[in-house]
Design a protein around this motif. Structure first.
Motif, PDB file in Angstrom:
ATOM      1  N   SER A 115      18.530  -7.714   0.808  1.00 34.91           N
ATOM      2  CA  SER A 115      18.089  -7.068  -0.430  1.00 34.91           C
ATOM      3  C   SER A 115      17.711  -5.618  -0.167  1.00 34.91           C
ATOM      4  O   SER A 115      17.252  -5.262   0.922  1.00 34.91           O
ATOM      5  CB  SER A 115      16.890  -7.817  -1.011  1.00 34.91           C
ATOM      6  OG  SER A 115      17.221  -9.165  -1.285  1.00 34.91           O
ATOM      7  N   THR A 116      17.882  -4.782  -1.164  1.00 32.29           N
ATOM      8  CA  THR A 116      17.620  -3.353  -1.024  1.00 32.29           C
ATOM      9  C   THR A 116      16.657  -2.868  -2.110  1.00 32.29           C
ATOM     10  O   THR A 116      16.500  -3.506  -3.151  1.00 32.29           O
ATOM     11  CB  THR A 116      18.922  -2.544  -1.130  1.00 32.29           C
ATOM     12  OG1 THR A 116      19.495  -2.720  -2.437  1.00 32.29           O
ATOM     13  CG2 THR A 116      19.926  -2.989  -0.076  1.00 32.29           C
ATOM     14  N   SER A 117      16.023  -1.739  -1.851  1.00 30.47           N
ATOM     15  CA  SER A 117      15.125  -1.133  -2.826  1.00 30.47           C
ATOM     16  C   SER A 117      14.904   0.325  -2.464  1.00 30.47           C
ATOM     17  O   SER A 117      14.812   0.663  -1.286  1.00 30.47           O
ATOM     18  CB  SER A 117      13.780  -1.869  -2.874  1.00 30.47           C
ATOM     19  OG  SER A 117      12.900  -1.265  -3.796  1.00 30.47           O
ATOM     20  N   GLN A 118      14.822   1.179  -3.468  1.00 26.87           N
ATOM     21  CA  GLN A 118      14.481   2.580  -3.259  1.00 26.87           C
ATOM     22  C   GLN A 118      12.991   2.807  -3.423  1.00 26.87           C
ATOM     23  O   GLN A 118      12.505   3.927  -3.262  1.00 26.87           O
ATOM     24  CB  GLN A 118      15.246   3.453  -4.253  1.00 26.87           C
ATOM     25  CG  GLN A 118      16.757   3.379  -4.132  1.00 26.87           C
ATOM     26  CD  GLN A 118      17.286   4.118  -2.919  1.00 26.87           C
ATOM     27  OE1 GLN A 118      16.640   5.026  -2.413  1.00 26.87           O
ATOM     28  NE2 GLN A 118      18.462   3.739  -2.451  1.00 26.87           N
ATOM     29  N   LEU A 119      12.246   1.737  -3.754  1.00 26.92           N
ATOM     30  CA  LEU A 119      10.811   1.812  -3.997  1.00 26.92           C
ATOM     31  C   LEU A 119      10.103   0.792  -3.120  1.00 26.92           C
ATOM     32  O   LEU A 119      10.722  -0.160  -2.623  1.00 26.92           O
ATOM     33  CB  LEU A 119      10.509   1.518  -5.473  1.00 26.92           C
ATOM     34  CG  LEU A 119      11.091   2.487  -6.501  1.00 26.92           C
ATOM     35  CD1 LEU A 119      10.942   1.909  -7.898  1.00 26.92           C
ATOM     36  CD2 LEU A 119      10.390   3.833  -6.413  1.00 26.92           C
ATOM     37  N   PRO A 120       8.787   0.936  -2.922  1.00 25.01           N
ATOM     38  CA  PRO A 120       8.047  -0.100  -2.197  1.00 25.01           C
ATOM     39  C   PRO A 120       8.150  -1.434  -2.920  1.00 25.01           C
ATOM     40  O   PRO A 120       8.471  -1.497  -4.121  1.00 25.01           O
ATOM     41  CB  PRO A 120       6.605   0.414  -2.207  1.00 25.01           C
ATOM     42  CG  PRO A 120       6.721   1.881  -2.461  1.00 25.01           C
ATOM     43  CD  PRO A 120       7.917   2.062  -3.323  1.00 25.01           C
TER      44      PRO A 120
END
Length: 329
Positions: free
Chosen positions: A248-253
């Protein structure tokens, strides 16, 4: 005898044919409705949320939740010109909010506070307008002013993370060099030497205690920004081991909470860089989130979990209202 066998085979074939014609479409229908989920990395479209309680408060950051003196408190950065820190109570039985308590301390847009209940005190960590890290204690006798405020000689461009674990209050942040930092205190005001890890992170870290360990979540400095989990062991604090890179990926915490089991697991809430919908699931020490759920709720910031029972987020409505909902993972 042979005739009976032939008849039995014929009946079995018809039963198999009937099962394929009836059972398989039924299973596919249940899957499409979300009544049955698979254990793959694909998210279920079902949303295990009770109706959201929408407050009248507006946030310029991700809100956070913590329990103190039997009361659930929400902290956030206000949308006023000075961006003051705010606190308010939430009553789950009535889905109602108290009036906001505006604190005298301020932060920057998008840098929300972090809350932790440590030795029956509510501690607040935040990024000052000078980009220095601060820690203070909520004082009910003078609720607008944080007591025992400590301004550390540590700088960041991202909000810090705070949690109590193993008799210490842990503070973690992204250094100005982009690396992960961690330090702790036994009294909530005197912090010891920091540990700077080689890990480079894109945003703020997230902390959660998990059984006998503490888990640190962050986003990699690659194009996809994969979520990474490191296990902190107080017996070996210099190494976060094992390190698990999630699919899984995220640009935010990410928002994290205890899983409620005697394992180094955690509940997790996040959103991707291209999709504002909040996703929920369970981290169980593998590279795939277990039982992922794709909700209908959206947020411009990090979603927050408390105790695996409540989800708190800033809405994508024009006011960016603070929202709370009960969850069932």
């Amino acid at each position: 005898m042979w005739s009976n066998i032939v008849d039995a085979k014929s009946i079995a074939k018809r039963a198999t044919w009937l099962g394929c014609r009836v059972a398989l479409p039924l299973l596919l229908a249940l899957l499409s409705l979300g009544f049955v989920t698979t254990s793959t990395g694909h998210a279920s479209p079902s949303a295990p949320l009770l109706p959201a309680a929408v407050s009248s408060q507006r946030a310029d950051s991700a809100p956070v939740m913590e329990e103190f003196n039997g009361v659930l408190y929400i902290g956030w950065t206000g949308r006023n010109g000075a961006h003051n820190l705010n606190l308010m109570a939430y009553n789950p039985s009535t889905s109602s909010f108290s009036a906001a308590q505006v604190l005298t301390d301020t932060t920057i847009v998008g840098a929300g506070p972090s809350l932790s209940n440590f030795y029956n005190n509510l501690y607040v960590a935040w990024l000052g307008t000078d980009h220095r890290l601060n820690v203070g204690r909520y004082n009910m006798a003078n609720p607008s002013v944080l007591a025992n405020k400590v301004t550390l000689d540590e700088h960041s461009t991202n909000a810090p993370a705070l949690t109590g674990f193993n008799g210490r209050l842990y503070l973690s942040w992204r250094g100005t060099d982009g690396r992960l930092n961690l330090m702790s205190s036994v009294d909530g005001s005197t912090f010891g030497s920091k540990i700077t890890y080689i890990a480079a992170l894109k945003t703020s870290p997230s902390l959660v205690s998990a059984n006998m360990y503490m888990l640190v979540f962050w986003e990699e400095m690659n194009v996809n920004s994969n979520i990474v989990v490191g296990r902190y062991d107080p017996q070996n604090p210099m190494n976060l081991n094992p390190l698990v890179t999630l699919a899984s990926t995220s640009q935010l915490p990410v928002g994290v909470a205890q899983a409620g089991v005697p394992e180094p697991y955690a509940r997790i809430a996040w959103r991707t860089g291209s999709d504002a919908h909040i996703r929920l699931g369970l981290y169980e020490s593998s590279s795939f989130i277990h039982n992922p759920v794709y909700t209908t709720q959206t947020t411009p910031y990090t979603p927050t979990l408390f105790n695996g029972a409540y989800l708190c987020w800033t809405g994508t409505d024009a006011a960016q209202s603070v929202n709370v909902a009960s969850i069932h993972l």
